[in-house]
Design an enzyme around this catalytic site. Structure first.
Site, PDB file in Angstrom:
ATOM      1  N   TYR A 126       8.085   3.298   4.691  1.00 53.29           N
ATOM      2  CA  TYR A 126       6.911   2.485   5.029  1.00 53.29           C
ATOM      3  C   TYR A 126       6.217   1.999   3.753  1.00 53.29           C
ATOM      4  O   TYR A 126       5.893   0.820   3.620  1.00 53.29           O
ATOM      5  CB  TYR A 126       5.949   3.308   5.881  1.00 53.29           C
ATOM      6  CG  TYR A 126       4.735   2.540   6.344  1.00 53.29           C
ATOM      7  CD1 TYR A 126       4.787   1.759   7.486  1.00 53.29           C
ATOM      8  CD2 TYR A 126       3.536   2.599   5.630  1.00 53.29           C
ATOM      9  CE1 TYR A 126       3.672   1.051   7.915  1.00 53.29           C
ATOM     10  CE2 TYR A 126       2.421   1.898   6.047  1.00 53.29           C
ATOM     11  CZ  TYR A 126       2.493   1.121   7.193  1.00 53.29           C
ATOM     12  OH  TYR A 126       1.386   0.405   7.605  1.00 53.29           O
ATOM     13  N   SER A 129      -0.552  -3.122   3.512  1.00 54.57           N
ATOM     14  CA  SER A 129      -1.155  -1.816   3.779  1.00 54.57           C
ATOM     15  C   SER A 129      -1.835  -1.339   2.503  1.00 54.57           C
ATOM     16  O   SER A 129      -1.499  -1.785   1.396  1.00 54.57           O
ATOM     17  CB  SER A 129      -0.077  -0.808   4.192  1.00 54.57           C
ATOM     18  OG  SER A 129      -0.564   0.520   4.186  1.00 54.57           O
TER      19      SER A 129
END
Length: 230
Positions: free
Chosen positions: A135, A122
């Site tokens: 996350y 990410s």
């Protein structure tokens, strides 16, 4: 001979887009998820599997003969709930530990097939997310896991790379897309001026698992419309 790929998180979002893309490219795709893959997709065989179940993942790997590609796209985000240590642990177990379980289980089949792994990292792999600590931590771990496995398994002919998506239009980001006050700053910072789509990741993933990338391993490739460049 038809090439075989595994895509985790194949029921929706980025994982589904990648499963469809690999199938359209002629791969036989095993689409792993906790739930059904939705509308049938030609070339995608749904596999119900929980990436947090170590025994089940190991058994799945034992049944594989040869693999050309593994794409680890299974992941969750819980936003503010992630400040709860139990939720934090669950998110990391899916997003990071789950990737390692799948990689380890598929290692023998990848070695037999001269296959490659693509992990989905990410843009938050590179900087913190104040509302998503679990996350962000899990995706930061994906980067160093990718580099570590690339170095460790190169001698077996297994290449390991990662993609780092930016803001991608999926069900997980629908609330942001629908809120102009939140979407506008995202689009203003993104040089290409739009949300990405799961399809934007297909070409990079196919490249990294193809013979064209035969000397590429340990790389994390941003696919973010330039978001991380400014």
């Amino acid at each position: 001979m038809q090439r075989t790929a595994i895509v985790t998180g194949a029921a929706s979002g980025i994982g589904r887009g990648l499963a469809e893309g690999f199938a359209e490219a002629g791969y036989r795709v095993l689409g792993i998820d906790l739930q059904a893959v939705g509308e049938p997709v030609a070339g995608v065989e749904p596999v119900m599997l929980d990436v947090t179940d170590a025994d089940a993942v190991a058994r799945f790997g034992e049944g594989l003969e040869s693999l050309d590609a593994v794409v680890n796209a299974a992941g969750v985000i819980r936003r503010m709930e992630e400040f709860d240590p139990e939720v934090f642990q669950r998110v990391v177990d899916i997003n990071l530990n789950g990737v390692m379980r799948v990689c380890a289980a598929c290692r023998p089949a990848l070695a037999r097939g001269g296959g490659a792994i693509v992990n989905i990292a990410s843009m938050l792999s590179f900087f913190g997310g104040p509302l998503v600590p679990a996350y962000s931590a899990s995706k930061g771990g994906i980067v160093t896991l990718t580099k570590s496995l690339a170095a460790a398994w190169a001698g077996e002919g297994i290449r390991v790379n990662a993609l780092a998506p930016g803001w991608i239009a999926t069900p997980l980001t629908q609330a942001l897309q629908d809120d102009p006050a939140r979407s506008r700053p995202i689009l203003e910072r993104t040089p290409m001026g739009r949300w990405g789509t799961p399809g934007d990741l297909v070409g990079p993933a196919l490249f990294l698992t193809s013979p064209a990338a035969a000397f590429v391993t340990g790389v994390v490739l941003p696919v973010d419309g330039g978001y991380s460049s400014v």
